[in-house]
Design a protein around this motif. Structure first.
Motif, PDB file in Angstrom:
ATOM      1  N   LEU A   8       0.871  -1.174   0.000  1.00 41.15           N
ATOM      2  CA  LEU A   8       0.000   0.000   0.000  1.00 41.15           C
ATOM      3  C   LEU A   8       0.905   1.220   0.000  1.00 41.15           C
ATOM      4  O   LEU A   8       1.838   1.301   0.803  1.00 41.15           O
ATOM      5  CB  LEU A   8      -0.872  -0.012   1.257  1.00 41.15           C
ATOM      6  N   ILE A   9       0.677   2.154  -0.921  1.00 41.00           N
ATOM      7  CA  ILE A   9       1.463   3.394  -0.954  1.00 41.00           C
ATOM      8  C   ILE A   9       0.518   4.589  -0.850  1.00 41.00           C
ATOM      9  O   ILE A   9      -0.424   4.722  -1.625  1.00 41.00           O
ATOM     10  CB  ILE A   9       2.287   3.531  -2.252  1.00 41.00           C
ATOM     11  N   THR A  11       0.534   8.442  -1.390  1.00 43.40           N
ATOM     12  CA  THR A  11       1.345   9.428  -2.085  1.00 43.40           C
ATOM     13  C   THR A  11       1.288  10.743  -1.343  1.00 43.40           C
ATOM     14  O   THR A  11       0.232  11.325  -1.165  1.00 43.40           O
ATOM     15  CB  THR A  11       0.838   9.619  -3.524  1.00 43.40           C
ATOM     16  N   GLU A  34       8.033   8.515  -3.487  1.00 47.91           N
ATOM     17  CA  GLU A  34       6.773   7.785  -3.543  1.00 47.91           C
ATOM     18  C   GLU A  34       5.782   8.126  -2.451  1.00 47.91           C
ATOM     19  O   GLU A  34       4.601   7.962  -2.629  1.00 47.91           O
ATOM     20  CB  GLU A  34       7.046   6.276  -3.503  1.00 47.91           C
ATOM     21  N   ARG A  37       5.142   3.971   2.137  1.00 49.58           N
ATOM     22  CA  ARG A  37       4.888   2.622   1.620  1.00 49.58           C
ATOM     23  C   ARG A  37       4.681   1.691   2.808  1.00 49.58           C
ATOM     24  O   ARG A  37       5.465   1.687   3.741  1.00 49.58           O
ATOM     25  CB  ARG A  37       6.065   2.135   0.804  1.00 49.58           C
ATOM     26  N   SER A  50     -11.299  -1.990   0.066  1.00 51.08           N
ATOM     27  CA  SER A  50     -10.862  -0.778   0.760  1.00 51.08           C
ATOM     28  C   SER A  50     -11.910   0.311   0.569  1.00 51.08           C
ATOM     29  O   SER A  50     -12.605   0.345  -0.435  1.00 51.08           O
ATOM     30  CB  SER A  50      -9.496  -0.316   0.245  1.00 51.08           C
ATOM     31  N   PRO A 111      -4.005  10.381  -2.220  1.00 47.01           N
ATOM     32  CA  PRO A 111      -4.098   9.271  -3.170  1.00 47.01           C
ATOM     33  C   PRO A 111      -3.330   8.054  -2.648  1.00 47.01           C
ATOM     34  O   PRO A 111      -2.364   8.200  -1.903  1.00 47.01           O
ATOM     35  CB  PRO A 111      -3.444   9.817  -4.438  1.00 47.01           C
ATOM     36  N   TYR A 112      -3.768   6.865  -3.044  1.00 42.69           N
ATOM     37  CA  TYR A 112      -3.086   5.651  -2.630  1.00 42.69           C
ATOM     38  C   TYR A 112      -3.205   4.589  -3.718  1.00 42.69           C
ATOM     39  O   TYR A 112      -4.061   4.674  -4.588  1.00 42.69           O
ATOM     40  CB  TYR A 112      -3.649   5.122  -1.308  1.00 42.69           C
ATOM     41  N   ARG A 113      -2.312   3.585  -3.649  1.00 48.42           N
ATOM     42  CA  ARG A 113      -2.347   2.423  -4.541  1.00 48.42           C
ATOM     43  C   ARG A 113      -2.147   1.180  -3.690  1.00 48.42           C
ATOM     44  O   ARG A 113      -1.369   1.206  -2.743  1.00 48.42           O
ATOM     45  CB  ARG A 113      -1.208   2.458  -5.560  1.00 48.42           C
ATOM     46  N   ILE A 114      -2.827   0.102  -4.061  1.00 39.17           N
ATOM     47  CA  ILE A 114      -2.669  -1.189  -3.385  1.00 39.17           C
ATOM     48  C   ILE A 114      -2.417  -2.243  -4.445  1.00 39.17           C
ATOM     49  O   ILE A 114      -3.094  -2.266  -5.460  1.00 39.17           O
ATOM     50  CB  ILE A 114      -3.937  -1.582  -2.599  1.00 39.17           C
ATOM     51  N   TRP A 115      -1.433  -3.132  -4.220  1.00 41.83           N
ATOM     52  CA  TRP A 115      -1.208  -4.249  -5.106  1.00 41.83           C
ATOM     53  C   TRP A 115      -0.566  -5.400  -4.343  1.00 41.83           C
ATOM     54  O   TRP A 115      -0.093  -5.220  -3.235  1.00 41.83           O
ATOM     55  CB  TRP A 115      -0.375  -3.845  -6.317  1.00 41.83           C
TER      56      TRP A 115
END
Length: 117
Positions: A8-9, A11, A34, A37, A50, A111-115
């Motif tokens: 999970l990041i 930003t 980034e 993280r 989420s 903002p965030y990203r999950i992978w």
């Protein structure tokens, strides 16, 4: 046994330092480019949902699988980047606590990203 990594990041371009903290199977890393993280090691792929909560801004990640045995405290004060603290809920308490959800309390909605890897 295969190991999966859930990343999970958040930003946040205002971060100006490199910090790393390891809490059980949760690793929190700040990087200038980034943001913040967060890496969670699991014993296999994790299904999750989420969603956002307001006042204060929080991101909730609910795990749909019961394969994340965790030693994370119920509350961890982070105070790094956009993340103030992380709280956790478990499907059941005991020696092998299975993680149900993580809630990230933030300084602001970012903002965030999950992978998964």
């Amino acid at each position: 046994m295969a190991v999966s990594v859930f990343v999970l990041i958040f930003t946040d371009s205002s971060i100006a330092q490199n910090l790393t903290e390891k809490i059980g199977n949760l690793t929190i890393t700040e990087e200038v480019k980034e943001g913040t993280r967060i890496i969670i090691s699991t014993s296999g792929p994790a299904e999750f949902k989420s969603y956002w909560l307001d006042a204060p801004p929080r991101l909730v990640i609910e795990f749909q699988t019961r394969n994340i045995v965790s030693k994370i405290d119920n509350e961890v004060i982070v105070d790094q980047g956009a993340v103030r603290r992380v709280t956790s809920e478990y499907f059941e308490e005991g020696e092998n606590r299975l993680l149900k959800s993580l809630t990230f309390e933030l300084t602001q909605k970012v903002p965030y990203r999950i992978w998964q890897e």
